[in-house]
Scaffold this motif. Structure first.
Motif, PDB file in Angstrom:
ATOM      1  N   PHE A  19       0.786  -1.263  -0.108  1.00 36.20           N
ATOM      2  CA  PHE A  19       0.167   0.064   0.058  1.00 36.20           C
ATOM      3  C   PHE A  19       0.788   1.314   0.061  1.00 36.20           C
ATOM      4  O   PHE A  19       1.723   1.571   0.952  1.00 36.20           O
ATOM      5  N   ILE A  20       0.636   2.045  -1.079  1.00 35.85           N
ATOM      6  CA  ILE A  20       1.407   3.254  -1.266  1.00 35.85           C
ATOM      7  C   ILE A  20       0.440   4.465  -0.701  1.00 35.85           C
ATOM      8  O   ILE A  20      -0.711   4.540  -1.552  1.00 35.85           O
ATOM      9  N   ASP A  21       0.942   5.504  -0.181  1.00 33.73           N
ATOM     10  CA  ASP A  21      -0.161   6.618   0.323  1.00 33.73           C
ATOM     11  C   ASP A  21      -0.489   7.223  -0.915  1.00 33.73           C
ATOM     12  O   ASP A  21       0.043   7.216  -2.011  1.00 33.73           O
ATOM     13  N   VAL A  22      -1.937   8.216  -0.745  1.00 31.29           N
ATOM     14  CA  VAL A  22      -2.248   9.064  -1.955  1.00 31.29           C
ATOM     15  C   VAL A  22      -1.910  10.349  -1.611  1.00 31.29           C
ATOM     16  O   VAL A  22      -1.413  10.491  -0.387  1.00 31.29           O
ATOM     17  N   GLU A  23      -2.104  11.243  -2.519  1.00 35.48           N
ATOM     18  CA  GLU A  23      -1.928  12.622  -2.343  1.00 35.48           C
ATOM     19  C   GLU A  23      -3.371  13.291  -1.844  1.00 35.48           C
ATOM     20  O   GLU A  23      -4.511  12.828  -2.410  1.00 35.48           O
ATOM     21  N   ARG A  24      -3.414  14.161  -1.012  1.00 37.76           N
ATOM     22  CA  ARG A  24      -4.450  15.148  -0.634  1.00 37.76           C
ATOM     23  C   ARG A  24      -5.326  15.606  -1.810  1.00 37.76           C
ATOM     24  O   ARG A  24      -6.470  15.655  -1.809  1.00 37.76           O
ATOM     25  N   LYS A  25      -4.402  15.975  -2.866  1.00 41.09           N
ATOM     26  CA  LYS A  25      -5.211  16.878  -3.609  1.00 41.09           C
ATOM     27  C   LYS A  25      -5.730  16.236  -4.871  1.00 41.09           C
ATOM     28  O   LYS A  25      -6.508  16.586  -5.640  1.00 41.09           O
ATOM     29  N   THR A  26      -5.512  14.902  -4.923  1.00 41.65           N
ATOM     30  CA  THR A  26      -6.020  13.904  -6.110  1.00 41.65           C
ATOM     31  C   THR A  26      -6.867  12.735  -5.443  1.00 41.65           C
ATOM     32  O   THR A  26      -7.600  12.159  -6.075  1.00 41.65           O
ATOM     33  N   MET A  27      -6.720  12.321  -4.250  1.00 42.61           N
ATOM     34  CA  MET A  27      -7.269  11.087  -3.457  1.00 42.61           C
ATOM     35  C   MET A  27      -6.465   9.980  -4.384  1.00 42.61           C
ATOM     36  O   MET A  27      -6.934   8.895  -3.908  1.00 42.61           O
ATOM     37  N   GLU A  38     -16.248  25.700   7.245  1.00 41.82           N
ATOM     38  CA  GLU A  38     -14.710  24.965   7.121  1.00 41.82           C
ATOM     39  C   GLU A  38     -14.807  23.888   6.381  1.00 41.82           C
ATOM     40  O   GLU A  38     -14.473  22.589   6.781  1.00 41.82           O
ATOM     41  N   LEU A  39     -15.564  24.050   5.030  1.00 45.70           N
ATOM     42  CA  LEU A  39     -15.670  22.894   4.226  1.00 45.70           C
ATOM     43  C   LEU A  39     -15.434  23.314   2.669  1.00 45.70           C
ATOM     44  O   LEU A  39     -15.385  24.580   2.455  1.00 45.70           O
ATOM     45  N   GLN A  40     -15.228  22.308   1.847  1.00 43.71           N
ATOM     46  CA  GLN A  40     -15.131  22.704   0.454  1.00 43.71           C
ATOM     47  C   GLN A  40     -15.691  21.525  -0.326  1.00 43.71           C
ATOM     48  O   GLN A  40     -15.191  20.439   0.031  1.00 43.71           O
ATOM     49  N   LEU A  41     -16.211  21.649  -1.565  1.00 44.07           N
ATOM     50  CA  LEU A  41     -16.284  20.637  -2.350  1.00 44.07           C
ATOM     51  C   LEU A  41     -15.072  20.465  -3.044  1.00 44.07           C
ATOM     52  O   LEU A  41     -14.203  21.424  -3.644  1.00 44.07           O
ATOM     53  N   PHE A  42     -14.662  19.231  -3.141  1.00 40.13           N
ATOM     54  CA  PHE A  42     -13.556  18.609  -3.734  1.00 40.13           C
ATOM     55  C   PHE A  42     -13.562  18.964  -5.302  1.00 40.13           C
ATOM     56  O   PHE A  42     -14.249  18.905  -6.189  1.00 40.13           O
ATOM     57  N   ARG A  43     -12.538  19.856  -5.733  1.00 38.80           N
ATOM     58  CA  ARG A  43     -12.408  20.688  -6.837  1.00 38.80           C
ATOM     59  C   ARG A  43     -11.602  19.869  -7.908  1.00 38.80           C
ATOM     60  O   ARG A  43     -10.903  19.088  -7.585  1.00 38.80           O
ATOM     61  N   MET A  44     -11.895  20.131  -9.329  1.00 38.63           N
ATOM     62  CA  MET A  44     -11.675  19.824 -10.389  1.00 38.63           C
ATOM     63  C   MET A  44     -10.259  20.673 -10.584  1.00 38.63           C
ATOM     64  O   MET A  44     -10.239  21.953 -10.430  1.00 38.63           O
ATOM     65  N   LYS A  45      -9.179  20.058 -10.671  1.00 39.91           N
ATOM     66  CA  LYS A  45      -7.793  20.656 -11.193  1.00 39.91           C
ATOM     67  C   LYS A  45      -7.846  21.107 -12.544  1.00 39.91           C
ATOM     68  O   LYS A  45      -8.531  20.455 -13.361  1.00 39.91           O
ATOM     69  N   LEU A 101     -19.171  10.809  -8.365  1.00 42.58           N
ATOM     70  CA  LEU A 101     -19.256  11.295  -7.023  1.00 42.58           C
ATOM     71  C   LEU A 101     -18.821  12.442  -6.556  1.00 42.58           C
ATOM     72  O   LEU A 101     -17.741  12.591  -6.740  1.00 42.58           O
ATOM     73  N   ASN A 102     -19.712  13.302  -6.202  1.00 45.07           N
ATOM     74  CA  ASN A 102     -19.370  14.715  -5.612  1.00 45.07           C
ATOM     75  C   ASN A 102     -18.814  14.336  -4.123  1.00 45.07           C
ATOM     76  O   ASN A 102     -19.396  13.669  -3.373  1.00 45.07           O
ATOM     77  N   ALA A 103     -18.098  15.310  -3.869  1.00 43.85           N
ATOM     78  CA  ALA A 103     -17.424  14.971  -2.578  1.00 43.85           C
ATOM     79  C   ALA A 103     -17.107  16.109  -1.597  1.00 43.85           C
ATOM     80  O   ALA A 103     -16.431  17.246  -2.202  1.00 43.85           O
ATOM     81  N   LEU A 104     -17.311  16.177  -0.269  1.00 40.19           N
ATOM     82  CA  LEU A 104     -17.234  17.512   0.469  1.00 40.19           C
ATOM     83  C   LEU A 104     -16.195  17.029   1.474  1.00 40.19           C
ATOM     84  O   LEU A 104     -16.144  15.984   1.774  1.00 40.19           O
ATOM     85  N   LEU A 105     -15.176  17.979   1.521  1.00 43.09           N
ATOM     86  CA  LEU A 105     -14.365  17.921   2.374  1.00 43.09           C
ATOM     87  C   LEU A 105     -14.309  18.848   3.486  1.00 43.09           C
ATOM     88  O   LEU A 105     -14.147  20.182   3.373  1.00 43.09           O
ATOM     89  N   LEU A 146      -7.759  12.136   4.654  1.00 43.98           N
ATOM     90  CA  LEU A 146      -8.960  12.135   3.689  1.00 43.98           C
ATOM     91  C   LEU A 146     -10.305  11.293   4.074  1.00 43.98           C
ATOM     92  O   LEU A 146     -11.260  11.785   4.079  1.00 43.98           O
ATOM     93  N   GLN A 147      -9.901   9.879   4.305  1.00 45.88           N
ATOM     94  CA  GLN A 147     -11.155   8.942   4.742  1.00 45.88           C
ATOM     95  C   GLN A 147     -11.987   9.635   6.130  1.00 45.88           C
ATOM     96  O   GLN A 147     -13.002   9.424   6.090  1.00 45.88           O
ATOM     97  N   GLU A 148     -11.264  10.358   6.999  1.00 47.63           N
ATOM     98  CA  GLU A 148     -12.033  10.832   8.154  1.00 47.63           C
ATOM     99  C   GLU A 148     -12.680  12.013   7.801  1.00 47.63           C
ATOM    100  O   GLU A 148     -13.526  12.620   8.546  1.00 47.63           O
ATOM    101  N   ARG A 149     -12.468  12.835   6.778  1.00 44.72           N
ATOM    102  CA  ARG A 149     -12.867  14.095   6.386  1.00 44.72           C
ATOM    103  C   ARG A 149     -13.939  14.221   5.118  1.00 44.72           C
ATOM    104  O   ARG A 149     -14.807  15.524   4.936  1.00 44.72           O
ATOM    105  N   ILE A 150     -13.841  13.112   4.194  1.00 41.29           N
ATOM    106  CA  ILE A 150     -14.707  13.213   3.091  1.00 41.29           C
ATOM    107  C   ILE A 150     -16.195  12.720   3.492  1.00 41.29           C
ATOM    108  O   ILE A 150     -16.417  11.667   3.959  1.00 41.29           O
ATOM    109  N   ALA A 151     -16.936  13.251   2.950  1.00 40.87           N
ATOM    110  CA  ALA A 151     -18.396  12.874   2.380  1.00 40.87           C
ATOM    111  C   ALA A 151     -18.971  13.106   1.125  1.00 40.87           C
ATOM    112  O   ALA A 151     -18.796  14.051   0.545  1.00 40.87           O
ATOM    113  N   THR A 152     -19.226  11.860   0.555  1.00 39.28           N
ATOM    114  CA  THR A 152     -19.831  11.698  -0.805  1.00 39.28           C
ATOM    115  C   THR A 152     -21.196  12.292  -0.734  1.00 39.28           C
ATOM    116  O   THR A 152     -22.115  11.791   0.240  1.00 39.28           O
TER     117      THR A 152
END
Length: 380
Positions: A114-122, A300-307, A316-320, A368-374
């Motif tokens: 298991f290799i960790d992910v990036e916060r900006k892309t998941m 103190e939330l944001q919709l996960f953005r398209m880069k 799936l849209n995600a709230l962070l 991310l897993q603790e903070r994202i709601a789809t």
């Protein structure tokens, strides 16, 4: 904010009852094509719609070859066979994902890493991937091996999580340096693009998912795409058990897993509208972005953005959320009102079966897993 969100989502989906996370939508030729299958008696993997569906996937994604299977798991299993995965092998993947890949790796008697992910892309962090391989991997005759375990590293399976493309070109560069087969898990990213190229098109092969909750559905199914004719023919062979009067030719390792004509018929009807579906999904994301804009600073939330270089399919849209307790309160409030917001999956590396597997830390994946709601994101 919670009550306003529930009202807004109900209005978006024109529902006074429960709002599912992602429901399929059948507005085209699904019934007509299924009726045609029944009338022709072509309901197994031998039928016109299977070949037609594979061609439609190729045309849409720009691949040369597509092989349709009865599930995403079957498509992934075939891809791992093509990579030479077996007992005493290792496969690189990520902890923030559905457990399907790790379970499939485990079924070979191989070990997921298991290799960790990036916060900006998941998605998988290519820098962490490079660091892990620099310390653990060495090239020998016969491939890339983990110098500490002695096992061969056969494949790398990054995920375009929720349809958001990861830095797949950088991951490909690392895999090429170490001679590791890149299998692109684009099961959630059908219709997503990265730097102008469709997700699923960067690896030696890519996997798309067509389950009932995906952006386009066959009821169930998965498709392996590639540009290598020999690889595609091998995939067809692995996924097909020959019908012979004796055992001759029934090669070890084959298993019956091709898509049925019935499922492909539904897929063809869906593919006739895929561009419209993706456009509608992106419009839904725009509406969510406009709605949550007024809450982002105060709540103190944001919709996960398209880069800028990404074009996600917006499956799936995600709230962070900034704090896990705020995410949990949001999930409790929305689900109490019948609006199916969801947390991400538990980290695979936390599951008892995989808790001792090697890899990097999972700090970003856990954050991310603790903070994202789809959010409900079905095709409207």
């Amino acid at each position: 904010m919670h009550s306003n969100t529930v009202r807004y989502i109900r209005n978006l989906f024109r529902s006074t009852g429960a709002v599912p996370l992602h429901a399929p939508r059948f507005v085209g030729n699904e019934k007509n094509y299924l009726g045609s299958c029944i009338e022709s008696m072509e309901v197994s993997s031998e039928g016109e719609y299977v070949e037609r569906f594979e061609g439609m996937v190729n045309e849409y994604c720009g691949s040369r070859y597509a092989v349709a299977f009865n599930s995403t798991e079957s498509a992934m299993r075939v891809a791992l066979v093509l990579a030479g995965t077996g007992p005493d092998c290792e496969v690189l993947t990520q902890p923030l994902a559905h457990a399907m890949t790790a379970n499939t790796v485990d079924s070979f008697g191989a070990e997921p890493i298991f290799i960790d992910v990036e916060r900006k892309t998941m998605g998988m962090d290519p820098d962490r991937l490079r660091e892990f391989l620099a310390y653990n991997a060495e090239l020998r005759e016969g491939g890339c091996f983990n110098r500490h375990t002695g096992r061969r590293i056969t494949a790398c399976v990054p995920v375009h999580t929720l349809g958001f493309p990861c830095r797949i070109d950088d991951i490909r560069t690392v895999c090429d340096e170490y001679g590791i087969m890149l299998i692109e898990d684009a099961s959630e990213a059908f219709g997503s693009a990265y730097k102008g190229t469709m997700a699923g098109r960067f690896g030696r092969c890519g996997i798309y998912g067509f389950e009932g909750h995906k952006i386009a559905t066959c009821g169930d199914g998965g498709v392996l795409v590639c540009d290598d004719e020999a690889l595609a023919e091998q995939a067809r062979s692995v996924g097909t058990i020959p019908y012979l009067s004796d055992a001759q030719g029934a090669e070890q390792g084959r298993f019956s897993s091709r898509m049925s004509n019935l499922n492909a018929a539904v897929g063809c009807a869906q593919m006739e509208h895929i561009r419209t579906i993706v456009t509608k999904q992106r419009d839904l994301t725009r509406r969510y972005r406009e709605f949550f804009a007024e809450y982002e600073e105060d709540e103190e939330l944001q919709l996960f953005r398209m880069k800028k270089q990404n074009e996600p399919n917006c499956w799936l849209n995600a709230l962070l959320f900034e704090a896990p307790e705020d995410r949990d309160a949001f999930l409790e409030a929305t689900n109490a009102e019948g609006v199916a917001a969801r947390a991400l999956w538990p980290l695979i590396s936390d599951l008892p079966r995989f808790s001792e597997c090697a890899g990097t830390d999972a700090d970003n994946a856990r954050w991310l897993q603790e903070r994202i709601a789809t959010l409900p994101s079905g095709v409207r």
